[in-house]
Design an enzyme around this catalytic site. Structure first.
Site, PDB file in Angstrom:
ATOM      1  N   PRO A  93       1.019  -0.708   0.107  1.00  0.00           N
ATOM      2  CG  PRO A  93       0.170  -1.011   1.884  1.00  0.00           C
ATOM      3  CD  PRO A  93       0.984  -1.843   1.076  1.00  0.00           C
ATOM      4  CD  GLU A 141      -1.663   9.117   2.111  1.00  0.00           C
ATOM      5  OE1 GLU A 141      -2.475  10.112   2.655  1.00  0.00           O
ATOM      6  OE2 GLU A 141      -0.771   9.376   3.154  1.00  0.00           O
ATOM      7  CB  CYS A 159       1.797   5.637   7.646  1.00  0.00           C
ATOM      8  SG  CYS A 159       1.734   7.873   7.068  1.00  0.00           S
ATOM      9  CG  HIS A 192       9.193  -0.286   5.387  1.00  0.00           C
ATOM     10  ND1 HIS A 192       8.358   0.519   4.288  1.00  0.00           N
ATOM     11  CD2 HIS A 192      10.681   0.347   5.316  1.00  0.00           C
ATOM     12  CE1 HIS A 192       9.330   1.551   3.688  1.00  0.00           C
ATOM     13  NE2 HIS A 192      10.578   1.735   4.095  1.00  0.00           N
ATOM     14  CG  ASN A 207       7.457  -3.491   2.225  1.00  0.00           C
ATOM     15  OD1 ASN A 207       7.751  -2.219   2.562  1.00  0.00           O
ATOM     16  ND2 ASN A 207       7.423  -2.937   1.187  1.00  0.00           N
ATOM     17  N   GLY A 208      11.211  -3.147   2.201  1.00  0.00           N
ATOM     18  CA  GLY A 208      11.510  -2.331   1.427  1.00  0.00           C
ATOM     19  C   GLY A 208      12.578  -2.054   1.095  1.00  0.00           C
ATOM     20  CD  GLU A 209      15.793   2.047  -1.035  1.00  0.00           C
ATOM     21  OE1 GLU A 209      16.269   2.521  -2.043  1.00  0.00           O
ATOM     22  OE2 GLU A 209      14.315   2.437  -0.379  1.00  0.00           O
ATOM     23  N   GLY A 266       7.090  -2.200  -3.616  1.00  0.00           N
ATOM     24  CA  GLY A 266       6.462  -1.986  -3.384  1.00  0.00           C
ATOM     25  C   GLY A 266       6.704  -0.296  -4.676  1.00  0.00           C
TER      26      GLY A 266
END
Length: 346
Positions: free
Chosen positions: A7, A9, A98, A168, A199-201, A223
């Site tokens: 997700p 935003e 977030c 993340h 998750n992340g990069e 992402g």
């Protein structure tokens, strides 16, 4: 290997979910966060963020979409989760990651990582408010200012009923600056008894393989990497299926598995959806936003971005997309509006 679409935003909304899942390769999506701030949200808000609820909680390509809620009050979150269940979501995801200042200032998102007990109360309330068979998952960062409570926060989520945790691998303070600290995720895995997803990069197949190795996670959430390279999931699946486990075994200059010519019909579909469902002032900006990210993987996207960035007129942009189809020898046809999910005003 399970691959999830993250997700994001203002970026990975239902429009891009539709387009990217048409490309394929991902097993599940998560909606943009739906902010819960005290009132009981009407159906139009849930449907505005996640029109896939009108399609069995799936994109038109058949990929499940889980609804993400963001808030800090256990009672309000539980009531809204129960209300959302009337629309039969695939599951509910809780946002503890977030980093936005406006969200954190009101006690939501990553700010909750400062208080594992508050996390436990919130997850417990939501878990008890929804049917037992409905998945309730969570997404977190490594911490707020530091990583001192990352294990305790993950334990609070898992022990209170979260069936899965996406991590993340950065703190709120890290924001989106590289690197992501995948090597810290095993500490979270060892602290909980539920699946952990890294998750992340993750921008490339090499990144994904390195992340799997360092995090110990077989499953990943993609992402911005998937937005920049819509074929990333397929490329990763091909590498793993071919027995490639080390990042060094993958050539660093691999071209995208989905060519620019193959992307043009997806750009057209994206533009059709944007023009139908978003305000006129938002339309060109959304296309520029996507092209800007695709510049990382497609040389053609650089030229496209530089051309489109000065355009504001819908007709002019549409004409440019048609011209791109002709230039690259791709058949052009309008998408059937009846086949596209319709956004509901939020």
């Amino acid at each position: 290997m399970k691959l999830l679409l993250a997700p994001m935003e203002g970026l990975l909304d239902f429009v891009l979910r539709d387009v990217l899942t048409q490309v394929g390769g991902v097993d599940r999506c998560v909606s943009e966060f739906i902010r819960v701030s005290g009132s009981l949200l009407p159906d139009r808000v849930f449907l505005g963020y996640m029109p896939e609820l009108l399609n069995g909680s799936r994109t038109l390509a058949g990929v499940p979409v889980r609804a993400q809620l963001l808030g800090s009050d256990p009672v309000s979150m539980a009531e809204n989760a129960a209300n959302l269940c009337r629309l039969n979501p695939e599951g509910i995801d809780l946002n503890f990651g977030c980093p936005a200042k406006t969200v954190n200032r009101h006690g939501g998102g990553a700010s909750m990582l400062q208080d594992p007990e508050a996390i436990a109360r919130l997850v417990t309330a939501v878990r008890h408010a929804v049917p037992a068979a409905l998945p309730v998952s969570a997404k977190m960062r490594l911490g707020f200012h530091d990583r001192g409570l990352m294990r305790e926060c993950a334990q609070a989520m898992a022990e209170s009923g979260a069936c899965e945790i996406v991590v993340h691998a950065r703190t709120k303070l890290d924001g989106y600056r590289p690197p992501a600290y995948w090597e810290l995720i095993p500490q979270i895995q060892q602290a909980v008894k539920v699946p952990v997803i890294a998750n992340g990069e993750i921008w490339t197949v090499q990144d994904a393989l390195r992340c799997r190795e360092q995090s110990g996670c077989s499953d990943l959430m993609l992402g911005r990497g998937s937005v920049a390279d819509p074929g990333l999931a397929w490329a990763l699946r091909a590498a793993v299926a071919g027995g490639v486990a080390q990042a060094d075994a993958v050539p660093s200059a691999q071209p995208p598995v989905v060519s620019w010519a193959q992307m043009l019909p997806r750009l057209q579909r994206f533009w059709d959806l944007v023009c139908r469902d978003l305000n006129p002032g938002q339309r060109a900006g959304r296309l520029k936003q996507w092209l800007n990210l695709m510049r990382r993987r497609y040389p053609e996207a650089e030229e496209a971005f530089q051309t489109v960035r000065v355009m504001t007129n819908q007709q002019v942009v549409g004409d440019w997309i048609r011209a791109q189809h002709a230039r690259h020898g791709v058949d052009w046809a309008l998408s059937d509006p009846a086949s596209l999910p319709h956004v509901v005003d939020r």
